[in-house]
Design a protein around this motif. Sequence first.
Motif, PDB file in Angstrom:
ATOM      1  N   ASP A 137     -18.123 -35.893 -25.229  1.00 23.04           N
ATOM      2  CA  ASP A 137     -17.010 -36.492 -25.987  1.00 23.04           C
ATOM      3  C   ASP A 137     -15.646 -36.196 -25.381  1.00 23.04           C
ATOM      4  N   GLY A 138     -15.588 -35.322 -24.378  1.00 19.24           N
ATOM      5  CA  GLY A 138     -14.312 -35.009 -23.748  1.00 19.24           C
ATOM      6  C   GLY A 138     -13.659 -33.733 -24.227  1.00 19.24           C
ATOM      7  N   GLY A 139     -14.383 -32.931 -25.007  1.00 17.28           N
ATOM      8  CA  GLY A 139     -13.855 -31.633 -25.409  1.00 17.28           C
ATOM      9  C   GLY A 139     -13.453 -31.569 -26.874  1.00 17.28           C
ATOM     10  N   VAL A 140     -13.111 -30.371 -27.309  1.00 15.92           N
ATOM     11  CA  VAL A 140     -12.771 -30.089 -28.705  1.00 15.92           C
ATOM     12  C   VAL A 140     -11.305 -30.425 -28.969  1.00 15.92           C
ATOM     13  N   THR A 141     -11.051 -31.093 -30.098  1.00 21.00           N
ATOM     14  CA  THR A 141      -9.668 -31.351 -30.512  1.00 21.00           C
ATOM     15  C   THR A 141      -9.212 -30.361 -31.580  1.00 21.00           C
ATOM     16  N   SER A 142     -10.145 -29.948 -32.457  1.00 13.02           N
ATOM     17  CA  SER A 142      -9.823 -28.950 -33.486  1.00 13.02           C
ATOM     18  C   SER A 142     -11.120 -28.372 -34.035  1.00 13.02           C
ATOM     19  N   PHE A 143     -11.019 -27.253 -34.731  1.00 11.71           N
ATOM     20  CA  PHE A 143     -12.189 -26.681 -35.390  1.00 11.71           C
ATOM     21  C   PHE A 143     -11.755 -25.752 -36.509  1.00 11.71           C
ATOM     22  N   ASN A 144     -12.676 -25.512 -37.430  1.00  8.75           N
ATOM     23  CA  ASN A 144     -12.419 -24.579 -38.528  1.00  8.75           C
ATOM     24  C   ASN A 144     -13.692 -23.831 -38.842  1.00  8.75           C
ATOM     25  N   GLY A 183     -15.348 -23.573 -29.811  1.00  9.86           N
ATOM     26  CA  GLY A 183     -14.054 -24.236 -29.903  1.00  9.86           C
ATOM     27  C   GLY A 183     -13.068 -23.912 -28.809  1.00  9.86           C
ATOM     28  N   GLY A 184     -13.186 -22.708 -28.230  1.00 11.12           N
ATOM     29  CA  GLY A 184     -12.273 -22.304 -27.170  1.00 11.12           C
ATOM     30  C   GLY A 184     -11.565 -20.996 -27.492  1.00 11.12           C
ATOM     31  N   GLU A 214      -7.003 -24.479 -24.440  1.00 14.49           N
ATOM     32  CA  GLU A 214      -7.143 -25.884 -24.074  1.00 14.49           C
ATOM     33  C   GLU A 214      -6.337 -26.803 -24.979  1.00 14.49           C
ATOM     34  N   GLY A 215      -5.629 -26.239 -25.965  1.00 17.57           N
ATOM     35  CA  GLY A 215      -4.791 -27.047 -26.836  1.00 17.57           C
ATOM     36  C   GLY A 215      -5.424 -27.485 -28.135  1.00 17.57           C
ATOM     37  N   ALA A 216      -6.645 -27.056 -28.427  1.00 18.52           N
ATOM     38  CA  ALA A 216      -7.282 -27.394 -29.699  1.00 18.52           C
ATOM     39  C   ALA A 216      -6.690 -26.522 -30.809  1.00 18.52           C
ATOM     40  N   LEU A 217      -6.477 -27.110 -31.968  1.00 14.50           N
ATOM     41  CA  LEU A 217      -5.996 -26.359 -33.128  1.00 14.50           C
ATOM     42  C   LEU A 217      -7.188 -25.855 -33.932  1.00 14.50           C
ATOM     43  N   PHE A 218      -7.020 -24.692 -34.566  1.00 18.06           N
ATOM     44  CA  PHE A 218      -8.112 -24.154 -35.380  1.00 18.06           C
ATOM     45  C   PHE A 218      -7.562 -23.435 -36.600  1.00 18.06           C
ATOM     46  N   SER A 219      -8.424 -23.289 -37.593  1.00 21.43           N
ATOM     47  CA  SER A 219      -8.101 -22.515 -38.784  1.00 21.43           C
ATOM     48  C   SER A 219      -9.362 -21.834 -39.291  1.00 21.43           C
ATOM     49  N   TYR A 220      -9.183 -20.789 -40.067  1.00 22.20           N
ATOM     50  CA  TYR A 220     -10.327 -20.080 -40.635  1.00 22.20           C
ATOM     51  C   TYR A 220      -9.945 -19.516 -41.988  1.00 22.20           C
ATOM     52  N   SER A 221     -10.941 -19.204 -42.795  1.00 26.48           N
ATOM     53  CA  SER A 221     -10.713 -18.554 -44.083  1.00 26.48           C
ATOM     54  C   SER A 221     -11.972 -17.802 -44.486  1.00 26.48           C
ATOM     55  N   GLY A 222     -11.800 -16.840 -45.360  1.00 21.13           N
ATOM     56  CA  GLY A 222     -12.933 -16.095 -45.890  1.00 21.13           C
ATOM     57  C   GLY A 222     -12.504 -15.293 -47.097  1.00 21.13           C
ATOM     58  N   ARG A 229     -20.148 -18.912 -47.634  1.00 24.09           N
ATOM     59  CA  ARG A 229     -21.144 -18.632 -46.603  1.00 24.09           C
ATOM     60  C   ARG A 229     -20.492 -18.873 -45.248  1.00 24.09           C
ATOM     61  N   TRP A 230     -21.142 -18.400 -44.202  1.00 20.31           N
ATOM     62  CA  TRP A 230     -20.679 -18.708 -42.854  1.00 20.31           C
ATOM     63  C   TRP A 230     -20.821 -20.208 -42.592  1.00 20.31           C
ATOM     64  N   ALA A 231     -19.840 -20.771 -41.918  1.00 11.59           N
ATOM     65  CA  ALA A 231     -19.893 -22.180 -41.565  1.00 11.59           C
ATOM     66  C   ALA A 231     -18.892 -22.458 -40.458  1.00 11.59           C
ATOM     67  N   ILE A 232     -19.201 -23.437 -39.620  1.00 12.40           N
ATOM     68  CA  ILE A 232     -18.313 -23.850 -38.535  1.00 12.40           C
ATOM     69  C   ILE A 232     -18.308 -25.372 -38.476  1.00 12.40           C
ATOM     70  N   GLU A 233     -17.122 -25.948 -38.272  1.00 10.69           N
ATOM     71  CA  GLU A 233     -16.997 -27.371 -38.025  1.00 10.69           C
ATOM     72  C   GLU A 233     -16.161 -27.564 -36.769  1.00 10.69           C
ATOM     73  N   VAL A 234     -16.684 -28.326 -35.824  1.00 11.01           N
ATOM     74  CA  VAL A 234     -16.003 -28.580 -34.557  1.00 11.01           C
ATOM     75  C   VAL A 234     -15.794 -30.081 -34.422  1.00 11.01           C
ATOM     76  N   LEU A 235     -14.551 -30.494 -34.117  1.00  8.16           N
ATOM     77  CA  LEU A 235     -14.203 -31.901 -34.063  1.00  8.16           C
ATOM     78  C   LEU A 235     -13.843 -32.342 -32.643  1.00  8.16           C
ATOM     79  N   THR A 236     -14.284 -33.548 -32.301  1.00  7.88           N
ATOM     80  CA  THR A 236     -13.910 -34.194 -31.046  1.00  7.88           C
ATOM     81  C   THR A 236     -13.317 -35.562 -31.391  1.00  7.88           C
ATOM     82  N   LEU A 237     -12.969 -36.343 -30.391  1.00  6.19           N
ATOM     83  CA  LEU A 237     -12.436 -37.682 -30.631  1.00  6.19           C
ATOM     84  C   LEU A 237     -13.485 -38.625 -31.214  1.00  6.19           C
ATOM     85  N   LYS A 238     -14.759 -38.251 -31.105  1.00  6.87           N
ATOM     86  CA  LYS A 238     -15.826 -39.144 -31.550  1.00  6.87           C
ATOM     87  C   LYS A 238     -16.664 -38.599 -32.702  1.00  6.87           C
TER      88      LYS A 238
END
Length: 311
Positions: A137-144, A183-184, A214-222, A229-238
């Motif tokens: 997909d060309g890499g990660v744009t953001s993740f949480n 995510g990076g 690489e310029g991807a934005l990220f956030s986290y909470s707990g 529960r533990w969880a990860i979401e990684v976003l790309t352009l697609k």
Amino acid sequence: MILLVGAGPMAVQYAKVLQGMEKPFVVVGRSQQSAGNFNASVGVQPLVGGVEAFFPSIHAITHAIVAVSVEQLEYTSTYLLENGVKHLLVEKPGGMTLEAIERVQALAQAQGASIYIAYNRRFLASVIKARELIEEDGGVTSFNFEITEWSDTIQKISKAEGVKENWFFANTSHVTDLAFYLGGKPRQIATFTAGGLSWHRRAARFAGAGETEEGALFSYSGDWEAPGRWAIEVLTLKRRFIFKPLETLQVQLINSVAVETLNIDVTLDADYKPGLYLQVKHFLVSDKSGLCSLEDHLENSKLYARIAAYV
């Protein structure tokens, strides 16, 4: 020869992997009870008395897997390094505190040894597939990601002194390592904490955000006092890749609300502790891709210490 240090439940899982690979190994445990349980599980009798009872040995140890309890990781790794073992795979987090990890890394560097920290979730079938698709997909744009722990459950667990107070290192770093692996590496981060628990006084709630190299934005909470529960979401352009739980991979395509679970080959994750087989395989051969070096883990742990309010 491969040396497996430890005879507890995690060591049993490593032994099953080594047996599946048909790799010869010797096992060192501490107590007769744990050695008996180990033998009953995998049919191999450990030497009792710890690493002190093993050295000096007639065996030429090329690789060692350290699967002892958290409070024993630093001592065991140090002992192996001082006795000439050059290649170690050490259970996370490699040491109970940031200072312990720093001491082990300094000794490994002085001895010219290679140490890797066993974050086996990097080798989950879900993670391997996701990394392949992320690159496509060309890499990660953001993740949480979410780092919630079940406080009531942990409070009842019997652990050595200091382990629970450093629970972010001992356990939560599993999901944090995986999030940044996918995510990076962070370039900048803002961290916030609040509250405290009887067994983890420095913080109970965590939030933050930042940007990767690489310029991807990220956030986290707990929130360790609330459901989660533990969880990860990684976003790309697609696509949006959803790991909840971490062992499964769900995908949402752009311009769609449908979320589908990908059908991937999870044979190794079903036959062995998830991620463990490929992790050990990479450790034993020249291909160290995917493994977390102690040097990288030390840098990551400085970040974890900020997230957890340990510094």
